[in-house]
Design an enzyme around this catalytic site. Structure first.
Site, PDB file in Angstrom:
ATOM      1  N   SER A   1       0.837  -1.215   0.000  1.00 47.95           N
ATOM      2  CA  SER A   1       0.000   0.000   0.000  1.00 47.95           C
ATOM      3  C   SER A   1       0.863   1.252   0.000  1.00 47.95           C
ATOM      4  O   SER A   1       2.014   1.228   0.459  1.00 47.95           O
ATOM      5  CB  SER A   1      -0.883   0.021   1.250  1.00 47.95           C
ATOM      6  OG  SER A   1      -1.486   1.297   1.400  1.00 47.95           O
TER       7      SER A   1
ATOM      8  N   TYR B   1      -2.108  -0.589  11.136  1.00 48.80           N
ATOM      9  CA  TYR B   1      -2.242  -1.053   9.754  1.00 48.80           C
ATOM     10  C   TYR B   1      -1.017  -0.710   8.916  1.00 48.80           C
ATOM     11  O   TYR B   1      -0.470  -1.574   8.227  1.00 48.80           O
ATOM     12  CB  TYR B   1      -3.500  -0.405   9.167  1.00 48.80           C
ATOM     13  CG  TYR B   1      -3.652  -0.498   7.680  1.00 48.80           C
ATOM     14  CD1 TYR B   1      -3.269   0.558   6.853  1.00 48.80           C
ATOM     15  CD2 TYR B   1      -4.178  -1.636   7.088  1.00 48.80           C
ATOM     16  CE1 TYR B   1      -3.417   0.481   5.477  1.00 48.80           C
ATOM     17  CE2 TYR B   1      -4.323  -1.719   5.705  1.00 48.80           C
ATOM     18  CZ  TYR B   1      -3.945  -0.652   4.911  1.00 48.80           C
ATOM     19  OH  TYR B   1      -4.088  -0.729   3.542  1.00 48.80           O
TER      20      TYR B   1
ATOM     21  N   LYS C   1       1.637  -2.972   6.213  1.00 47.53           N
ATOM     22  CA  LYS C   1       1.827  -2.734   4.783  1.00 47.53           C
ATOM     23  C   LYS C   1       3.305  -2.452   4.476  1.00 47.53           C
ATOM     24  O   LYS C   1       3.830  -2.860   3.445  1.00 47.53           O
ATOM     25  CB  LYS C   1       0.930  -1.603   4.294  1.00 47.53           C
ATOM     26  CG  LYS C   1      -0.535  -1.993   4.255  1.00 47.53           C
ATOM     27  CD  LYS C   1      -0.763  -3.257   3.410  1.00 47.53           C
ATOM     28  CE  LYS C   1      -2.210  -3.631   3.263  1.00 47.53           C
ATOM     29  NZ  LYS C   1      -2.397  -4.828   2.413  1.00 47.53           N
TER      30      LYS C   1
HETATM   31  C1  RM4 Z   1      -4.747   2.392   2.143  1.00 44.59           C
HETATM   32  C2  RM4 Z   1      -4.825   3.908   2.234  1.00 44.59           C
HETATM   33  C3  RM4 Z   1      -6.237   4.361   1.951  1.00 44.59           C
HETATM   34  C4  RM4 Z   1      -7.220   3.631   2.852  1.00 44.59           C
HETATM   35  C5  RM4 Z   1      -7.005   2.131   2.766  1.00 44.59           C
HETATM   36  C6  RM4 Z   1      -7.883   1.365   3.725  1.00 44.59           C
HETATM   37  O1  RM4 Z   1      -3.486   1.932   2.489  1.00 44.59           O
HETATM   38  O2  RM4 Z   1      -4.472   4.285   3.551  1.00 44.59           O
HETATM   39  O3  RM4 Z   1      -6.354   5.755   2.124  1.00 44.59           O
HETATM   40  O4  RM4 Z   1      -8.549   3.959   2.458  1.00 44.59           O
HETATM   41  O5  RM4 Z   1      -5.660   1.824   3.057  1.00 44.59           O
END
Ligand code: RM4
Length: 254
Positions: A144, A157, A161
């Protein structure tokens, strides 16, 4: 041009979102597909039906990626059905947004176990099979933009990632000798089930869109092409790489 003709592609977390788009995208490029999923039986069935409508074979295998046995069973079922594993797309992930100071322990643990431990087990199981097969393979992990930048409500989170991104760098080294390539995609803000509630906040959604030079948030289908590319022989000399798929969000400071 079909980039995955005759390949067997495994995708985790593929009943919806990026995983579903990657699975169907792989089928469009000639692959037979095994999908992993956890809860959504109907959505998983819809995904396999969409793949079959493309003239490819598809199976859905239910399992919690945070359990190491799930990875072994998923790979074994794919080998039983298709005879081999050519590509693993490790996508399954959660993002239960929560403030840092009072986050429940179980939310932290579940996020780490699904996103990082789950990726580790799936990548390892696929690599073990690919080494046994002796003809290389390709592993693509869905990391991500959050591997590179933070989020106030994503302290549990973003490290996962970043870990997935790093896992691909290290496995690229460990597996290169076997002809197995390992790469990650780094999606930006893609409209999926995991952020549906978060983006109901109109102010936040407008902020995220304004941060995106291409002027829109991503759709799961925006990830299919980059994932298929990294999975395919078009990327024969690409390993240990990370591909941002974010509409330009990461570079957009001002
Ligand atoms: C991604 C990013 C996005 C979020 C998703 C859940 O890594 O942070 O903005 O909407 O995660």
């Amino acid at each position: 041009m079909k980039l995955l003709e005759g390949k067997t592609v495994l995708v985790t977390g593929a009943s919806t979102g990026i995983g579903r788009a990657a699975a169907i995208g792989a089928a469009r490029h000639g692959a037979d597909v095994a999908i992993n999923y956890l809860h959504a039986d109907d959505a998983a069935h819809s995904c396999t039906e969409a793949i079959k409508e493309l003239g490819r074979t598809a199976i859905a295998v239910k399992g919690d990626v945070s359990d190491p046995q799930t990875a072994q069973e998923f790979v074994a079922k794919a080998v039983e059905t298709f005879g081999k594993v050519d590509v693993m797309i490790s996508n399954a992930g959660i993002c239960p947004f929560h403030a840092f100071l009072d986050i429940p322990l179980e939310v932290v643990e579940q996020t780490f176990q699904v996103n990082l431990h789950g990726a580790y087990f799936m990548v390892q199981a696929a690599a073990q099979q690919m080494v046994k097969q002796g003809h290389g393979g390709s592993i693509v992990a869905v990391s991500s933009i959050s591997a590179l930048v933070g989020g106030e409500y994503q302290t549990h989170y973003t490290p996962t990632k970043a870990g997935v991104h790093s896992l691909m760098q290290s496995t690229a080294i460990a597996l290169g000798k076997f002809g197995i390539r390992c790469n990650s995609v780094l999606p930006g803000t893609i409209l999926t089930e995991i952020n549906k509630d978060d983006l109901k906040d109109a102010e936040k959604r407008e902020y995220m869109e304004a941060r995106t030079p291409l002027g829109r948030l991503g759709q799961p289908e925006d990830l299919a092409g980059p994932i298929v590319f990294l999975a395919s022989d078009m990327a024969a000399y690409v390993t240990g790489a990370a591909l941002l798929v974010d509409g330009g969000m990461y570079v957009n400071l001002q």
